[in-house]
Structures are given as C-alpha cells and as structure tokens.
Design a protein around this motif. Structure first.
Motif, PDB file in Angstrom:
ATOM      1  N   ASN A  89       0.862  -1.167   0.000  1.00  0.00           N
ATOM      2  CA  ASN A  89       0.000   0.000   0.000  1.00  0.00           C
ATOM      3  C   ASN A  89       0.907   1.228   0.000  1.00  0.00           C
ATOM      4  N   PRO A  90       0.847   2.043  -1.075  1.00  0.00           N
ATOM      5  CA  PRO A  90       1.809   3.146  -1.218  1.00  0.00           C
ATOM      6  C   PRO A  90       1.854   4.074  -0.006  1.00  0.00           C
ATOM      7  N   PHE A  91       0.749   4.192   0.675  1.00  0.00           N
ATOM      8  CA  PHE A  91       0.760   5.009   1.889  1.00  0.00           C
ATOM      9  C   PHE A  91       1.765   4.443   2.887  1.00  0.00           C
ATOM     10  N   GLY A 259      -6.188   4.844  -1.037  1.00  0.00           N
ATOM     11  CA  GLY A 259      -5.622   4.725  -2.373  1.00  0.00           C
ATOM     12  C   GLY A 259      -5.942   3.416  -3.054  1.00  0.00           C
ATOM     13  N   ASP A 286      -5.135   9.735  -0.661  1.00  0.00           N
ATOM     14  CA  ASP A 286      -3.781   9.321  -1.018  1.00  0.00           C
ATOM     15  C   ASP A 286      -3.392   9.778  -2.423  1.00  0.00           C
ATOM     16  N   ASN A 287      -2.476  10.723  -2.467  1.00  0.00           N
ATOM     17  CA  ASN A 287      -1.999  11.257  -3.732  1.00  0.00           C
ATOM     18  C   ASN A 287      -0.853  10.406  -4.271  1.00  0.00           C
ATOM     19  N   ASP A 288      -1.192   9.163  -4.603  1.00  0.00           N
ATOM     20  CA  ASP A 288      -0.170   8.277  -5.146  1.00  0.00           C
ATOM     21  C   ASP A 288       0.261   8.768  -6.515  1.00  0.00           C
ATOM     22  N   ASN A 289       1.425   8.313  -6.924  1.00  0.00           N
ATOM     23  CA  ASN A 289       1.984   8.725  -8.210  1.00  0.00           C
ATOM     24  C   ASN A 289       0.973   8.697  -9.347  1.00  0.00           C
ATOM     25  N   THR A 291      -2.269   8.785  -9.491  1.00  0.00           N
ATOM     26  CA  THR A 291      -3.547   9.506  -9.514  1.00  0.00           C
ATOM     27  C   THR A 291      -3.493  10.725 -10.439  1.00  0.00           C
ATOM     28  N   GLU A 302      -4.313  14.716  -0.389  1.00  0.00           N
ATOM     29  CA  GLU A 302      -2.923  14.320  -0.236  1.00  0.00           C
ATOM     30  C   GLU A 302      -2.562  14.287   1.237  1.00  0.00           C
TER      31      GLU A 302
ATOM     32  N   ARG B  88      10.430   2.555  -2.018  1.00  0.00           N
ATOM     33  CA  ARG B  88       9.294   3.201  -2.694  1.00  0.00           C
ATOM     34  C   ARG B  88       9.251   2.905  -4.178  1.00  0.00           C
ATOM     35  N   TRP B 290      -0.328   1.636 -11.898  1.00  0.00           N
ATOM     36  CA  TRP B 290      -0.796   2.813 -12.616  1.00  0.00           C
ATOM     37  C   TRP B 290      -0.614   2.715 -14.118  1.00  0.00           C
TER      38      TRP B 290
END
Lengths: 357, 357
Positions: A89-91, A259, A286-289, A291, A302, B88, B290
């Motif tokens: 989970n990127p968070f 996210g 969650d402002n993942d890459n 989005t 974010e 990451r 993504w």
DNA sequence: GATGGCATTGAAAACGATTACATAATTGCT
DNA sequence: AGCAATTATGTAATCGTTTTCAATGCCATC
C-alpha cells in the motif's frame, strides 16, 4: 604502538584459526583490558593514548562488534517494530521509508511486519516484538486490535499511525479525517454533484472516521450519502463498483476511503464503461503517483506521508525519554488536490448551486 | 502438576519484583533444570511429563524468550538483510513483500535497508549486516559495488536481485533483460515505429543490460537506437524528456529502463504537451498498478516481481544448506503487455512493415 | 547377574559483549 | 603536607540463553 601490534604476532596467527575476533582479541592486541576496549568503542572515559592503541588494534584485527551480545548485556535492542497491513500500500510504503530514515539516523534498526489486516497476525507480530525486546513499535492496527490494545501490558511504547485507538490510551499520529472528508464533500458539491456515495474500508477506524466525516459534511447541506463498507483492497472495490453500477439508482460521484480502494474504483468504472467524470465523478484519499496520470487525473486528499512517518518516530523517541507523559495525538491536515475526475458536473440540474457558476 | 505450580507461590510473588521472567524462573516454577526448559522449548528430548510441566510453567509465569540471548548463544541470528535502493520503487516494494513472506514462513526476520543507489550507504549497510551476524543478504547493488563484491569476505551468503555481478561470483535472480528489451523493440517496430530512443538508469547493470538489449534488437533490423543515461528517478527522466523534446530531431518512441523512469517520461511528455502515442509512443519496464490506467495505458514488460523475491529467498536457503555449491544465476522471463501507448504508428511511412497490417 | 547401550536429566561452561566495583594514580583544596 | 575528590584502568560479575558433559536409571543382551 605499531610495535605493540607486531611483537605478539603469535596472536595474529591465532586469529586465523578462531572463528570470529572478539573484544578479547582486540584487548590482547592492544595490550589493554577488555573493559578499556569496550569503553573506547562506546565513547567512555579513556585516555587518548589507549584509545589510539585500541583503534589501531581494531583495524589490525578486523574486529566487528557482535550486536546480539551487545543487546543482551546492555538491555538496549536499538530496534523498533513497524507493523502495517501491507507494505505494498503506497501510503505505508512512503511512511515506512520515513520511519526507516529517522530510525537509522538515531542508530536504530527497523523490523517490518505485514499483517494483511489480520488480527491473528497482528497478535503474532506483537508477541514477536516482545521477544525481540524492541525499544518501541509503530503500528497501524485493525479496529479489532486497536480496542484491546494495552501498551502497558506489552512492555514497550507504541505509536499508532493512520488509525487511532480509544482516546487517551496511546500516542498516535493521524490525518484529520473529518476535515479531509469535508474538503472532498464540499468540493464535490461545489462542482455540482449531489448524489454522492462512498466506499470505505471495513477493517480500520480510518475507514469509519472518513465515512463519518462524509456523512457529517453532507448533512450540513441537508443531503445524505450512501456508503458501503468493503475490504480495503482494489479487488473488493472494483467488484463493489461494478455491482453498484448495475443497480437502478446510481451515484453521480464516489468517494474512496484510501488509495487502494480508489484504484479498484477506477478499474471498476472503466470495466463498466462509464466515462469519468461525465457519468461518474471519482475522488479519494492518497496522492499516489498514478492519480495524477490516470484518466482525467483523480481528485484526492494528499496526506503528508513522509511527515507522518517522521513524526511517529519522533513521538516514539519522546515517549522513550518520558514514559510518564500523557498520551498525545498528533492530527495532521490533508490537502485537497482537485483534478479532472471531479470536473464541473454537466448534467447538474440548473436550478441549484449550479447557478452560482 | 497444578500443585507443583502452587506450592511455591513465594516464587510467584518474587516475579512481581523482577524485571523480566527468564528461563531460570520457568525452571524453578516447573521444578526442573534450566536445561530441561530449554530443551522443552526447543524441541529437544524431554519426557512428556516434564514437557507438560514446563508448558504449564511457561503459561503461568508469562515467560517470553529473549531472542538476543538465544542468538548470542546459538550463533544463529535467524535474520536476513534486504538491501535495495529505495523501497518506494514499486518493484522493490513487491519484491520485499515476497521476501518477507518467505522469510517469516521459515522463522526469519528481515532487516530492510535503503541505499538510494549510494555506494557509501551500501558499504555501511553491508557492515551493519556483518555486525548483526545475519544469516544472509538479498541485495540489489549499484554497478560500482557489484564489481568489488566478495561474498567470501563478508562472512555471509549473498543473493543478488535485479542486478547481476561478474559471472560465477554470486548467486543471483534476474530478469532476462536482453529478451525483454527485444520484446519491446520488436513490438515497437511491428507497430510501425522506427526512430526509437531510450532512457536508461546509469547506476545499475540492469540499465546497461537493457540498453544493450535494445541496441542489439535494433541492429538486427539495421536500425540504431539513441540512448541516454540518467539517474533512475522520475525527476531526472522528466527533465531528460523535456530537454529531448526541445531538440530538432525527435524520437517516435521512447523506452524507459524501469518504472520510475517511465513515470518521469510520461510526466515529461505531458508537460511538453505531446500526445501519446500519436506524437510519441512510450514503453518501459515494470507493470505497476498505474501503467494500466495512465493515459492510453502504457506498454510495459511485466516482471514476475513476487516470484523474484520468493526465488531469491529460496536460493539463499539452498546456499545455506550447501555453501560449497557453485554460484548460479536464475534468469526469469518478462512478459510483454501491449497497451495504447504503443498503438499502431499512424505517421509511419506506408512503404515498409506498415504494409503488413 | 553383570554389562553395554539408550534415553532422560541436571550442573556448569560458554556465547561476546557491558558494567559494577575495586584499585591505582592524579589532581585540587585547605 | 595531608586528605578528599576525580580520573583512568583492570578484574570479575552479569545479561539469558544453548550446549557440552557427566550422571542416572532402565532395558535388553550375553
């Protein structure tokens, strides 16, 4: 002092046979006691002369400290546990990087544990942390575990991240979920959306809080939100959206509680062939890459992810300094990033707020 | 046997004062020797009767093993190191999850280290691993470190991932980069693209190998590829693309040597306002979440990420069983996933392969 | 009925460091 | 000059386990 190292070369040959060189060997090579070596290494009171000798002996013997022995005797593990549901989970990925940076900066190791939102795994890893005699733990618990969590029982301090426990019990650093949910709702309303629904994770307090925030914000406008609770995974979210879109009455906009859910939502919407935002607006956390790049760009809250990790580590250190101080909860603000997925609602009835435009 | 635990209740009250309960306390509570407790816990030869007593005493005293002591005495750390450039990077995130699953499954801990492609940090962490007396290490080294890496010197086995060392030196599990690069090039050519460029990471052997693969595949068709080497970050890639697109002669298609570079590429292309794939086709490595959702969908080589991590752990365990066996390199195949970012080249000269369509 | 082998147990050494305590040497103070 | 306080060093105890080694008891075998 070079002579000192050379005259007992019998010692050096002996080293070849021994498995590992220990503090004892260094002491012999330097012609001092083991205590002096230990002090020289640990920054204790040692004369410059002897310290130099020790350093030379360390270099000559290739001595490497044994951290297990050090930990056993000193009763300091210099290790913290980081327990999250899934590092993918990127968070949590971002938080973990921050935690590790902060930990290594103060000479601590990090043990990472993935619980998959499974209370049994959580219990298992907490027990492991006890056996490791960790200095402290940073933990994102499920709701079930958060309730019955007693830090005094565990033997080490705990800082919760992302998810809070019953108030006053445990240190925590969390997002202001009510505020963030309100930001999303207000934004959607301003863009002309009225029938707003949401998909929320059913395992954490966070999902519940964000849901409550959405409901509260909607009520302020005399509106109701339709919420559904699911496992916080892309798969569950995708399925939920597909089901939802087959029902007679459909939402104009959907909010995702994190996210992963947002990712599943987008997949579900694409699979169902609805266009975004024309037929369905999307927003989430969650402002993942990705989005920014997906479809028309996704509107998100974010979170200050790196800050959350760093702050959690800082709180843990403070707690270690003063175990008695009262529990505190650090609440950080999210930032609304509006993108194409919530562009002005075209089909909005011209009567209401749409007139303000 | 319950009686046995009760009759010496003075012992129990004593426990309240002691900081921690150790194997000694359990022995006293159970009325056996410490050796017997240790054996009962470790699965040694103990009669059923005594084993039951010990188990009861463990439960009664709330005993928790001290892993540091155990490690010191047994000389088994049951710990492996995982050293990557940045957790990451979704590739490493996925690999790390696989490694941890596999490690915990065999009772091992994982220490995670982020090197940021910095040889100094790599050296520091390798040293730390020695001090921890780790059982082994899974490592994605920079090119600089890979060259001067001598596993025999380190004292623990090493399995390289993603990046290879000089042949025959070290175990490794890597992607078949030549094959994968060829898949991408053949695909782009089939879609009608001719002026193909690439952005490759300049810190790892992987970037170099993928570059070589692209060059080789192009040469087979009598074509040349223009390659540029950059730091493997989205920021560097974005800047490189923006610069490139301001130059007089521009590529029809670009290949990115990993997921982060691909991300930067897409950002750069968007910032420059070129449309994909009409003005510029994009393809790369790593089927991150993504890539499916960004723009028209990005064509990528999917790596078997979880498999890579699991295999690396398996190789490490095999190496531990047989330290003498010769080094082997496991080469896994990537899978081409064609998406919109490399749709048929419209502006392709009608003469050549385009006719085949 | 002694003897050898096997399985179970306990006493004590060892793992490799830190640290409490004792000692010696130096300093400062009256 | 004498005594206390301080500093540097060494000796030995200690952290909590595992493991070696010896001892015990039991059974089967000769």
């Amino acid at each position: 002092m070079v002579l000192d190292l050379m005259h007992d070369h019998d010692n050096l040959t002996e080293n070849d046979c021994k498995m590992t060189v220990g503090i004892k060997d260094v002491a012999r090579a330097a012609g001092v006691s083991v205590a002096t070596v230990s002090r020289a290494l640990g920054g204790g009171p040692v004369s410059d002369e002897l310290r130099k000798k020790v350093e030379a002996a360390v270099a000559a013997t290739g001595y490497l400290p044994n951290l297990s022995a050090r930990r056993l005797r000193s009763q300091h593990s210099h290790t913290i546990g980081l327990i999250v549901s899934d590092i993918r989970n990127p968070f949590f990925t971002a938080v973990s990087r921050a935690v590790e940076d902060a930990a290594y900066a103060v000479g601590m190791r990090v043990i990472l544990c993935n619980t998959d939102e499974n209370p049994q795994k959580e219990a298992m890893y907490l027990r492991l942390m006890q056996e490791e005699r960790v200095t402290g733990v940073i933990f994102a618990p499920t709701r079930a575990t958060a309730q019955k969590l007693d830090p005094h029982q565990l033997g080490f301090p705990v800082v919760l991240i992302d998810r809070a426990a019953p108030p006053g019990q445990t240190d925590a650093v969390v997002l202001d979920n009510a505020e963030a949910a309100s930001l999303l709702v207000e934004h959607l309303l301003a863009q002309g959306y009225r029938r707003i629904g949401g998909l929320f994770g059913n395992t954490s307090t966070t999902g519940a809080e964000r849901h409550a925030g959405v409901v509260a914000a909607m009520q302020q406008h005399g509106l109701q939100a339709e919420a559904r609770f699911i496992a916080p995974t892309p798969e569950a979210a995708e399925q939920a959206v597909r089901d939802w879109l087959h029902e007679p009455v459909q939402p104009e906009a959907l909010i995702a509680s994190n996210g992963l859910v947002l990712l599943g939502m987008l997949r579900g919407a694409r699979a169902a062939g609805v266009s975004i935002p024309a037929q369905l607006a999307l927003a989430g956390f969650d402002n993942d890459n990705w989005t920014e790049l997906a479809g028309p760009g996704l509107t998100v809250i974010e979170q200050p992810v790196y800050d959350i990790g760093r702050t959690a580590m800082k709180m843990l250190l403070e707690r270690l300094e003063d175990p008695a101080r009262s529990a505190r909860k650090v609440v950080l603000s999210g930032k609304l990033i509006a993108r194409g997925s919530t562009a002005q609602h075209m089909a909005a009835p011209a009567g209401q707020d749409a007139a303000q435009h």
